[in-house]
Design a protein around this motif. Structure first.
Motif, PDB file in Angstrom:
ATOM      1  N   LEU A  52       0.854  -1.182   0.000  1.00  0.00           N
ATOM      2  CA  LEU A  52       0.000   0.000   0.000  1.00  0.00           C
ATOM      3  C   LEU A  52       0.890   1.232   0.000  1.00  0.00           C
ATOM      4  O   LEU A  52       1.815   1.352   0.812  1.00  0.00           O
ATOM      5  CB  LEU A  52      -0.893   0.002   1.243  1.00  0.00           C
ATOM      6  N   LEU A  53       0.625   2.138  -0.920  1.00  0.00           N
ATOM      7  CA  LEU A  53       1.333   3.404  -1.023  1.00  0.00           C
ATOM      8  C   LEU A  53       0.431   4.494  -0.460  1.00  0.00           C
ATOM      9  O   LEU A  53      -0.636   4.757  -1.003  1.00  0.00           O
ATOM     10  CB  LEU A  53       1.683   3.690  -2.487  1.00  0.00           C
ATOM     11  N   ILE A  54       0.857   5.110   0.647  1.00  0.00           N
ATOM     12  CA  ILE A  54       0.058   6.171   1.268  1.00  0.00           C
ATOM     13  C   ILE A  54       0.737   7.514   1.052  1.00  0.00           C
ATOM     14  O   ILE A  54       1.879   7.726   1.461  1.00  0.00           O
ATOM     15  CB  ILE A  54      -0.139   5.919   2.779  1.00  0.00           C
ATOM     16  N   VAL A  55       0.021   8.404   0.380  1.00  0.00           N
ATOM     17  CA  VAL A  55       0.459   9.782   0.166  1.00  0.00           C
ATOM     18  C   VAL A  55      -0.211  10.638   1.237  1.00  0.00           C
ATOM     19  O   VAL A  55      -1.441  10.609   1.389  1.00  0.00           O
ATOM     20  CB  VAL A  55       0.063  10.269  -1.244  1.00  0.00           C
ATOM     21  N   CYS A  56       0.565  11.397   1.981  1.00  0.00           N
ATOM     22  CA  CYS A  56       0.017  12.164   3.100  1.00  0.00           C
ATOM     23  C   CYS A  56       0.976  13.286   3.492  1.00  0.00           C
ATOM     24  O   CYS A  56       2.174  13.195   3.220  1.00  0.00           O
ATOM     25  CB  CYS A  56      -0.237  11.255   4.297  1.00  0.00           C
ATOM     26  N   PRO A  57       0.488  14.327   4.161  1.00  0.00           N
ATOM     27  CA  PRO A  57       1.390  15.382   4.625  1.00  0.00           C
ATOM     28  C   PRO A  57       2.088  15.049   5.934  1.00  0.00           C
ATOM     29  O   PRO A  57       3.087  15.694   6.277  1.00  0.00           O
ATOM     30  CB  PRO A  57       0.454  16.586   4.791  1.00  0.00           C
ATOM     31  N   ASP A  58       1.597  14.048   6.682  1.00  0.00           N
ATOM     32  CA  ASP A  58       2.141  13.753   8.012  1.00  0.00           C
ATOM     33  C   ASP A  58       2.107  12.244   8.258  1.00  0.00           C
ATOM     34  O   ASP A  58       1.088  11.696   8.677  1.00  0.00           O
ATOM     35  CB  ASP A  58       1.322  14.496   9.073  1.00  0.00           C
ATOM     36  N   GLU A  59       3.225  11.583   8.020  1.00  0.00           N
ATOM     37  CA  GLU A  59       3.286  10.133   8.159  1.00  0.00           C
ATOM     38  C   GLU A  59       2.945   9.670   9.572  1.00  0.00           C
ATOM     39  O   GLU A  59       2.205   8.695   9.763  1.00  0.00           O
ATOM     40  CB  GLU A  59       4.685   9.643   7.785  1.00  0.00           C
ATOM     41  N   GLN A  60       3.466  10.357  10.586  1.00  0.00           N
ATOM     42  CA  GLN A  60       3.250   9.913  11.962  1.00  0.00           C
ATOM     43  C   GLN A  60       1.778   9.973  12.356  1.00  0.00           C
ATOM     44  O   GLN A  60       1.278   9.109  13.081  1.00  0.00           O
ATOM     45  CB  GLN A  60       4.104  10.749  12.928  1.00  0.00           C
ATOM     46  N   GLU A  61       1.076  10.983  11.871  1.00  0.00           N
ATOM     47  CA  GLU A  61      -0.345  11.090  12.166  1.00  0.00           C
ATOM     48  C   GLU A  61      -1.118   9.936  11.518  1.00  0.00           C
ATOM     49  O   GLU A  61      -2.016   9.346  12.142  1.00  0.00           O
ATOM     50  CB  GLU A  61      -0.891  12.430  11.670  1.00  0.00           C
ATOM     51  N   VAL A  62      -0.772   9.587  10.306  1.00  0.00           N
ATOM     52  CA  VAL A  62      -1.457   8.477   9.636  1.00  0.00           C
ATOM     53  C   VAL A  62      -1.126   7.160  10.330  1.00  0.00           C
ATOM     54  O   VAL A  62      -1.999   6.304  10.494  1.00  0.00           O
ATOM     55  CB  VAL A  62      -1.097   8.424   8.140  1.00  0.00           C
TER      56      VAL A  62
END
Length: 343
Positions: A52-62
Motif C-alpha cells: 500500500l502506497l500512502i500519500v500524506c502530509p504527516d506520516e506519523q499522524e497516519v
C-alpha cells in the motif's frame, strides 16, 4: 494480437495500491472522524494482498490513525495535497514494448471545479521521492487532461469510456481527435463510447467507473435501474441498451452482469452518487463499496459471478460518498514491476 503500447486491465498483477490520505486541509475536514475509519478499512484489506502506497502530509499522524498494522506492507510518501481522489490524480501505467511507463496527465479538479494544484504534482513528487522501480519512466502528458476514473481497459486494446471532453477538459478537441490521441498514447484498437448514463450528485461528469466496468475481456458489470420512479431510470435503461449492443473484437456480445442501483442516499438535502460499480480489483480480491443497505449483499452476489475465484470484500463507503466519490475513486493501482520493491 500484440500491441506496442497497452493499458493493462485492472486485474493485471499489481505491485501496490495508492491511497491519498484525508487531512485537515482537505474537504473532509468537517467529517474526518467519519471518513478516516473508511480509509483505514481499505488500507487494512489492501495490505493483506499487496503493498500500500500512502500519500500524506504527516506520516506519523497516519500511523497513529492506522493503529497496529503490518507497516512492512506500507510505503509512506509525505507531501502536501488538496484532496484524496487518487484515481484521478494518480499516475496511469501503460506497458510500452513490455516495459512499464507511468503517464502523468493533467489533473485540474474535474474541469476546474475544485482546487487541484497540489494534487496535480503528486505523481511527479512520487517519482522524485524514488517511489517507482529503477527504469520506470514517468512521462509528463501536458496539456492533456485525463482522470483515471474516466477510462476502462480490457487489457487487449479496447477502451470503454463515457465522458472525456467537457468544459475545461480537452474541449478544444473533437471526438475524432480524442479517439486518435487515445489510440496513440494507449495503443487502443477500439473505443466503445457510452452516450448515456449518469448519477445524481456526481462531480466528475459521469466517469465510467461509476457506471460500467470491465471484469474480464468478455464481461462488463454495470449499474441497472429497474425503478421507473427513480430519476436515473431512463438514462440507465438507455445505457443498458447500449451495452447490449456492444460487441467484443471477435463480434460476440459481452457477458453483462447487472449490479443493483444503490438505494438513494441523501446528505444536506442532496442525493449522493452511491454506486456498486465503483469497486476495486486487487490481487486475489475485489473491494466492493457497501452503503448499509440490503442491496449490499445483492451486489456482492452479482459481482461474485464476474470474479468466481476472488474474494469479494465489502467496505462501508457511506462516508466517502458525502464528497461525491466512492472506493475506486480514492484508489489507484500500479501494476507489477512499477512500485519499487525496495521501498
Amino acid at each position: 494480437m500484440e500491441y506496442k503500447i497497452i493499458l493493462p486491465a485492472e486485474w493485471y498483477p499489481q505491485s501496490a495500491v495508492q491511497l491519498t490520505w484525508p487531512h485537515e486541509e482537505t474537504d473532509w475536514a468537517p467529517i474526518l472522524d467519519e471518513v478516516i475509519p473508511c480509509f483505514v478499512s481499505i488500507a487494512k484489506e489492501v495490505i493483506k494482498h499487496e503493498k500500500l502506497l500512502i500519500v500524506c502530509p504527516d506520516e506519523q499522524e497516519v500511523r497513529r490513525q492506522l493503529g497496529d498494522v503490518d507497516d512492512s506492507r506500507i510505503i509512506f510518501r509525505e507531501m502536501a495535497t488538496n484532496d484524496t481522489w487518487a484515481r484521478d490524480h494518480g499516475g496511469i501505467t501503460v506497458f510500452d514494448q513490455g516495459e512499464p511507463v507511468v503517464y502523468d496527465f493533467v489533473f485540474n479538479g474535474w474541469g476546474m471545479k475544485f482546487a487541484a494544484n497540489l494534487d496535480n504534482l503528486v505523481t511527479r513528487n512520487l517519482s522524485v521521492q524514488g517511489t517507482f522501480a529503477d527504469g520506470v519512466q514517468v512521462i509528463n502528458m501536458q496539456p492533456f487532461v485525463l482522470e483515471g476514473g474516466s477510462i476502462e481497459s480490457d487489457g487487449k486494446g479496447t477502451l470503454l469510456v463515457e465522458c472525456l471532453s467537457s468544459q475545461n477538459r480537452n474541449e478544444y478537441l473533437q471526438k475524432e481527435e480524442l479517439e486518435a490521441y487515445l489510440k496513440d498514447v494507449f495503443g487502443f484498437e477500439r473505443i466503445l463510447w457510452l452516450e448515456n448514463g449518469y448519477l445524481a450528485g456526481d462531480d466528475t461528469d459521469s466517469h465510467i467507473d461509476t457506471l460500467a466496468r470491465f471484469c474480464s475481456e468478455d464481461t462488463i458489470a454495470y449499474v441497472q435501474c429497474k425503478d421507473e420512479s427513480d430519476e436515473h431510470f431512463e438514462e440507465l435503461q438507455a445505457m443498458e441498451q447500449e451495452l447490449q449492443a456492444f460487441r467484443q473484437a471477435d463480434g460476440k456480445p459481452y457477458r453483462l452482469i447487472a449490479l443493483p442501483m444503490a438505494d438513494p442516499v441523501e446528505w444536506e438535502g442532496e442525493r449522493l452518487p452511491a454506486t456498486y460499480a465503483n469497486f476495486l480489483i486487487i490481487n486475489g480480491a475485489v473491494l466492493l463499496p457497501y452503503y448499509k443497505s440490503p442491496k449490499d449483499e445483492l451486489a456482492k452476489k452479482a459481482l461474485q459471478q464476474a470474479f468466481p475465484e476472488r474474494e469479494i470484500i465489502g467496505i462501508n463507503c457511506l462516508p466517502l460518498i458525502k464528497q461525491h466519490g466512492s472506493l475506486h475513486c480514492v484508489t489507484m493501482q500500479y501494476p507489477e514491476g512499477v512500485v519499487s520493491i525496495d521501498n
